[in-house]
Design a protein around this motif. Structure first.
Motif, mmCIF file in Angstrom:
data_model
loop_
_atom_site.group_PDB
_atom_site.id
_atom_site.type_symbol
_atom_site.label_atom_id
_atom_site.label_comp_id
_atom_site.label_asym_id
_atom_site.label_seq_id
_atom_site.Cartn_x
_atom_site.Cartn_y
_atom_site.Cartn_z
ATOM 1 N N ARG A 266 42.672 56.101 38.165
ATOM 2 C CA ARG A 266 41.465 55.286 37.997
ATOM 3 C C ARG A 266 41.835 53.843 37.641
ATOM 4 O O ARG A 266 41.222 52.900 38.154
ATOM 5 C CB ARG A 266 40.594 55.897 36.900
ATOM 6 C CG ARG A 266 39.313 55.130 36.630
ATOM 7 C CD ARG A 266 38.464 55.839 35.602
ATOM 8 N NE ARG A 266 37.294 55.063 35.252
ATOM 9 C CZ ARG A 266 36.388 55.443 34.345
ATOM 10 N NH1 ARG A 266 36.530 56.611 33.719
ATOM 11 N NH2 ARG A 266 35.363 54.681 34.078
ATOM 12 N N ILE A 267 42.833 53.677 36.791
ATOM 13 C CA ILE A 267 43.281 52.327 36.437
ATOM 14 C C ILE A 267 43.828 51.611 37.669
ATOM 15 O O ILE A 267 43.552 50.425 37.899
ATOM 16 C CB ILE A 267 44.345 52.389 35.317
ATOM 17 C CG1 ILE A 267 43.754 52.986 34.048
ATOM 18 C CG2 ILE A 267 44.909 51.000 35.040
ATOM 19 C CD1 ILE A 267 44.779 53.203 32.938
ATOM 20 N N GLY A 268 44.605 52.360 38.467
ATOM 21 C CA GLY A 268 45.168 51.761 39.676
ATOM 22 C C GLY A 268 44.095 51.306 40.649
ATOM 23 O O GLY A 268 44.216 50.232 41.256
ATOM 24 N N LYS A 269 43.040 52.104 40.808
ATOM 25 C CA LYS A 269 41.948 51.713 41.705
ATOM 26 C C LYS A 269 41.249 50.452 41.210
ATOM 27 O O LYS A 269 40.902 49.564 41.997
ATOM 28 C CB LYS A 269 40.951 52.866 41.833
ATOM 29 C CG LYS A 269 41.454 54.052 42.633
ATOM 30 C CD LYS A 269 40.398 55.145 42.731
ATOM 31 C CE LYS A 269 40.904 56.342 43.522
ATOM 32 N NZ LYS A 269 39.885 57.427 43.584
ATOM 33 N N GLN A 270 41.031 50.375 39.893
ATOM 34 C CA GLN A 270 40.377 49.202 39.337
ATOM 35 C C GLN A 270 41.232 47.952 39.530
ATOM 36 O O GLN A 270 40.733 46.880 39.891
ATOM 37 C CB GLN A 270 40.085 49.416 37.852
ATOM 38 C CG GLN A 270 39.391 48.230 37.170
ATOM 39 C CD GLN A 270 38.064 47.902 37.801
ATOM 40 O OE1 GLN A 270 37.272 48.786 38.129
ATOM 41 N NE2 GLN A 270 37.821 46.616 38.005
ATOM 42 N N VAL A 271 42.542 48.080 39.296
ATOM 43 C CA VAL A 271 43.448 46.949 39.496
ATOM 44 C C VAL A 271 43.457 46.525 40.963
ATOM 45 O O VAL A 271 43.458 45.324 41.288
ATOM 46 C CB VAL A 271 44.869 47.307 39.010
ATOM 47 C CG1 VAL A 271 45.871 46.229 39.427
ATOM 48 C CG2 VAL A 271 44.884 47.478 37.499
ATOM 49 N N ALA A 272 43.453 47.504 41.863
ATOM 50 C CA ALA A 272 43.444 47.191 43.298
ATOM 51 C C ALA A 272 42.166 46.460 43.681
ATOM 52 O O ALA A 272 42.195 45.506 44.475
ATOM 53 C CB ALA A 272 43.590 48.484 44.113
ATOM 54 N N ARG A 273 41.020 46.878 43.123
ATOM 55 C CA ARG A 273 39.759 46.185 43.408
ATOM 56 C C ARG A 273 39.792 44.750 42.886
ATOM 57 O O ARG A 273 39.271 43.838 43.525
ATOM 58 C CB ARG A 273 38.591 46.945 42.783
ATOM 59 C CG ARG A 273 38.147 48.172 43.558
ATOM 60 C CD ARG A 273 36.771 48.642 43.111
ATOM 61 N NE ARG A 273 36.792 49.093 41.727
ATOM 62 C CZ ARG A 273 36.970 50.360 41.353
ATOM 63 N NH1 ARG A 273 37.181 51.295 42.282
ATOM 64 N NH2 ARG A 273 36.964 50.714 40.093
ATOM 65 N N THR A 274 40.403 44.555 41.724
ATOM 66 C CA THR A 274 40.467 43.221 41.133
ATOM 67 C C THR A 274 41.342 42.283 41.957
ATOM 68 O O THR A 274 41.018 41.107 42.158
ATOM 69 C CB THR A 274 41.007 43.301 39.694
ATOM 70 O OG1 THR A 274 40.113 44.092 38.909
ATOM 71 C CG2 THR A 274 41.135 41.918 39.075
ATOM 72 N N LEU A 275 42.469 42.811 42.466
ATOM 73 C CA LEU A 275 43.460 41.958 43.132
ATOM 74 C C LEU A 275 43.222 41.811 44.631
ATOM 75 O O LEU A 275 43.710 40.839 45.231
ATOM 76 C CB LEU A 275 44.867 42.529 42.914
ATOM 77 C CG LEU A 275 45.404 42.502 41.482
ATOM 78 C CD1 LEU A 275 46.765 43.176 41.423
ATOM 79 C CD2 LEU A 275 45.510 41.069 40.967
#
Length: 345
Positions: A91-100
């Motif tokens: 879930r953290i990885g998905k959020q970071v991917a959405r941000t970047l």
């Protein structure tokens, strides 16, 4: 003053007023949704115009690196929040991917396209794409954690953000001013009054954006959610509308409006790294005419500010800024007498 001079001044005033109207709408939108009096709105104007100017020279604008730094800081914040609340790594990885994803993609395209000398319109679209994400990222990093703070605290933060952006503007673009080429070089004459193609583009773009904003707020679900947040933040939250999402969207729209205003006004005046403050302040004056609450009154106020500036520069050019900013005093006095407030406890 004869009719021809008055007509020229009126055209000039209405042209500037159309840009001030966009900035006033963005100011009212941000205050209504987030309670932020966003002083750096004009910096989006300067960043938009100067990003296009740097791309015209074939260089990569500094806004590319600034966007990547902001996106990286937001991604670090996502990781910190995810670990703090015990979220799964996926879930953290998905959020970071959405941000970047968007900032990195836009930056890579800009780095590739800048030296290739694409047409002016293509570079303008790319400048818009670079500056618009600043809205979401600045809100996330500077305001989101302070969403429940007082208006005064939010105003102090806005002052800090303003000075930071002005300093970064000097670092990225230098002290030299730039004037962008016109998007349309045609000229139209009606007697002694002439209208340039660029002025016509400013009018049409402003009207089109205002109509699109009206349709968005009236006909779309996310637009109605923003309106609900503006009317009652607590009630909107109880109905399942995220105030954080509303704030991010409002700031994104404000950044887009500011960058577009910079592209429109860039061919008509020389823009420096700190020019955005005065331009944004005139939009703020128009928003104050509307009590920071009414979009139609903000538009009317912006046109009045543009006309006042134009005719004031004719009669007393050295005092045109004084005339414009002094006009806010009777408005504030009238609003104070009309709607007095007691001391807050």
């Amino acid at each position: 003053m004869d009719f021809s001079i008055a007509g020229i001044l009126a055209i000039d005033g209405l042209t500037n007023g159309a840009v001030y109207a966009l900035l006033a709408l963005a100011t009212v939108l941000l205050f209504a949704v987030t309670r932020v009096i966003f002083i750096p709105q004009g910096e989006f104007v300067a960043f938009g115009a100067l990003t296009l100017a740097i791309m015209q020279t074939g260089r990569v604008p500094g806004t590319v690196w600034f966007l990547l730094v902001l996106a990286g800081a937001a991604a670090i914040s996502d990781i910190y929040e995810g670990v703090k609340h015990g979220h799964p790594v996926a879930r953290i990885g998905k959020q970071v991917a959405r941000t970047l994803s968007v900032p990195v993609l836009v930056s890579l395209v800009a780095i590739w396209a800048a030296p290739r000398g694409f047409p002016l319109v293509v570079q303008a679209v790319l400048a818009l794409a670079l500056v618009t994400p600043f809205g979401t990222l600045i809100y996330r990093l500077a305001y989101e954690r302070l969403a429940s703070a007082s208006v005064l605290v939010l105003l102090i933060v806005s002052v800090g953000v303003h000075f930071a952006l002005v300093g970064l503007g000097l670092f990225f673009f230098g002290a030299e001013g730039f004037r962008n080429p016109s998007f349309w070089d045609a000229r139209f004459s009606a007697g002694a009054v002439a209208l340039s193609g660029q002025a016509l583009i400013i009018f049409l773009a402003s009207i089109a954006l205002i109509v699109l904003l009206w349709l968005y707020f009236e006909r779309t679900l996310s637009g109605k959610a923003l309106r609900a947040t503006a009317v009652n933040r607590v009630g909107a939250r109880l109905m399942g509308i995220s105030s954080n999402s509303a704030g991010r969207l409002a700031f994104t729209m404000a950044a887009f409006i500011g960058a577009l205003s910079g592209l429109l006004i860039g061919p008509t005046t020389t823009i420096f790294f700190d020019s955005g403050f005065i331009i944004g302040l005139k939009g703020f004056v128009a928003a104050v005419f509307a009590g920071l609450s009414s979009y139609p009154l903000a538009m009317v106020g912006a046109l009045l500010v543009g006309l006042l500036e134009s005719f004031g520069s004719f009669w007393a050019s050295a005092f045109k800024e004084v005339i414009v900013f002094s006009s806010i005093l009777p408005v504030l006095l009238w609003r104070s007498l009309r709607d007095p407030h007691g001391e807050e406890h």
